[in-house]
Design an enzyme around this catalytic site. Sequence first.
Site, short mmCIF file in Angstrom:
data_model
loop_
_atom_site.label_atom_id
_atom_site.label_comp_id
_atom_site.label_asym_id
_atom_site.label_seq_id
_atom_site.Cartn_x
_atom_site.Cartn_y
_atom_site.Cartn_z
N GLU A 1 -30.09 33.22 -30.78
CA GLU A 1 -28.73 33.20 -30.25
C GLU A 1 -28.54 32.08 -29.22
O GLU A 1 -27.53 31.37 -29.24
CB GLU A 1 -28.42 34.55 -29.59
CG GLU A 1 -28.51 35.74 -30.54
CD GLU A 1 -29.87 36.40 -30.53
OE1 GLU A 1 -29.92 37.64 -30.60
OE2 GLU A 1 -30.88 35.68 -30.46
N ALA B 1 -71.13 39.10 -59.90
CA ALA B 1 -72.03 39.38 -61.02
C ALA B 1 -73.18 40.27 -60.54
O ALA B 1 -73.35 40.51 -59.34
CB ALA B 1 -72.57 38.07 -61.60
N TRP C 1 -67.12 30.74 -58.47
CA TRP C 1 -65.83 31.23 -58.02
C TRP C 1 -65.25 32.14 -59.09
O TRP C 1 -65.19 31.76 -60.26
CB TRP C 1 -64.88 30.07 -57.76
CG TRP C 1 -65.33 29.20 -56.65
CD1 TRP C 1 -65.92 28.00 -56.73
CD2 TRP C 1 -65.16 29.47 -55.24
NE1 TRP C 1 -66.15 27.48 -55.49
CE2 TRP C 1 -65.69 28.37 -54.54
CE3 TRP C 1 -64.62 30.53 -54.52
CZ2 TRP C 1 -65.69 28.31 -53.15
CZ3 TRP C 1 -64.62 30.46 -53.14
CH2 TRP C 1 -65.15 29.36 -52.47
N LEU D 1 -63.79 31.17 -42.71
CA LEU D 1 -62.52 31.88 -42.47
C LEU D 1 -61.45 30.99 -41.86
O LEU D 1 -60.59 31.46 -41.12
CB LEU D 1 -62.75 33.13 -41.60
CG LEU D 1 -63.70 34.18 -42.17
CD1 LEU D 1 -63.69 35.42 -41.29
CD2 LEU D 1 -63.34 34.56 -43.60
N ARG E 1 -57.21 26.13 -44.88
CA ARG E 1 -57.29 24.70 -45.20
C ARG E 1 -56.33 24.35 -46.34
O ARG E 1 -55.96 25.19 -47.16
CB ARG E 1 -58.72 24.33 -45.60
CG ARG E 1 -59.75 24.67 -44.55
CD ARG E 1 -61.16 24.23 -44.94
NE ARG E 1 -61.63 24.89 -46.15
CZ ARG E 1 -62.17 26.11 -46.18
NH1 ARG E 1 -62.27 26.82 -45.08
NH2 ARG E 1 -62.60 26.63 -47.32
N GLU F 1 -60.16 40.42 -45.32
CA GLU F 1 -60.77 39.66 -46.40
C GLU F 1 -62.27 39.91 -46.46
O GLU F 1 -63.05 39.05 -46.88
CB GLU F 1 -60.47 38.16 -46.25
CG GLU F 1 -60.64 37.38 -47.53
CD GLU F 1 -60.33 35.91 -47.37
OE1 GLU F 1 -60.78 35.13 -48.23
OE2 GLU F 1 -59.65 35.52 -46.41
N PRO G 1 -66.15 44.77 -50.37
CA PRO G 1 -65.70 46.10 -50.80
C PRO G 1 -65.78 47.17 -49.72
O PRO G 1 -64.93 48.06 -49.66
CB PRO G 1 -66.64 46.41 -51.97
CG PRO G 1 -67.08 45.08 -52.48
CD PRO G 1 -67.17 44.20 -51.27
N ALA H 1 -62.71 46.63 -47.20
CA ALA H 1 -61.44 46.84 -47.91
C ALA H 1 -61.27 48.32 -48.25
O ALA H 1 -60.19 48.90 -48.06
CB ALA H 1 -61.41 45.99 -49.18
N ALA I 1 -62.60 50.86 -46.76
CA ALA I 1 -62.41 51.66 -45.54
C ALA I 1 -60.95 51.65 -45.11
O ALA I 1 -60.41 52.70 -44.70
CB ALA I 1 -63.30 51.11 -44.42
#
Length: 345
Positions: free
Chosen positions: A61, A170, A177, A211, A214, A274, A277, A280, A282
């Site tokens: 504003e 794997a 990747w 982390l 880029r 990131e 397993p 993520a 949790a």
Amino acid sequence: MTATATIDAARVDAAMRRALELAARGPAVGVNPQVGCVLLDAHGEIIAEGWHRGAGTAHAEVDALSKVADARGLTAVVTLEPCNHTGRTGPCAQALIDAGLARVVYALPDPGEVAGGGAERLRSAGIAVEAGPQAEAAAELLRPWLTSARLGRPFVTVKWASTLDGRAAAADGTSQWITGAAARQRVHEQRAAHDAIAVGTGTVLADDPTLTARGDGGAMLGHQPLPVVFGTTPVPADAALRRHPAGLVELGHRDLERGLAELQERGIRRLYVEGGPTLASAFLRSGLADEVLIYLAPLLLGGPRTAIDDLGIGTMSQALRLSIHRIETLGDDILVTARPTPPQE
């Protein structure tokens, strides 16, 4: 009745859409919301625009008001209720009053106990105030900030990449990747759109990640998320995270709710999870994920290394249900953006 009261609803709605476009120019990170503002004359024509550029800068504003010599009798169309408190800058509600505005239209009320109340202050000064145009669009733009304000913790985005059969690596542990270059670049852009990025100590020890955020050529993007490590094991002295340009936060525990509260106190409003397993899962198991980003690669690996661990679900009726918000194609990969839905009765 002021002359501005004759501006038709269609013009006000169009002005709000423009204000939302301006709001999106502001930084998604930081403690302040993205806000846009346009000033209309008596005919509904836009004569000035403004948006908030980050903490310590003029609010939307005030930015718009700075571009007109005389704002008396104008209508301000703002994406969020004008604030009613003094922080690094003064209250926007008072700035609009002092400028002699005749009418203020905003999309969403400010949920903050400190900043809220601007509409009432404006009405007390004799300014016509209305709410609601483009409220749904404004809520979508401000969803992370609104969630953080409502829950008192950062908005949590949980991300993982997997094959079509749900494997994150794997059988021998290799994972680089799974996804292609386009998907990996999107991850870097998403990192830069968050205040902090979280991993567990297991990921730090196994992968030694940087982390950082880029660009295509490897150059650092403008904003770097603060690395946050959940876990009790200290980050090694020679770890790449020790050299992160934003610093490093080691929480020293695995308590997610406590950790989120600590990050909120640090000014973190958007957290990008990131880790592997374990972390993520949790967040998902604890009901602390607000958005899920799933990168799917057209690969099959089989084997035990799934992208998500046990969620404590024993039967189909307990399944964590997601609503699909968006599906994108990135090279050969697919990005699914989903949101947890409340449990069914």
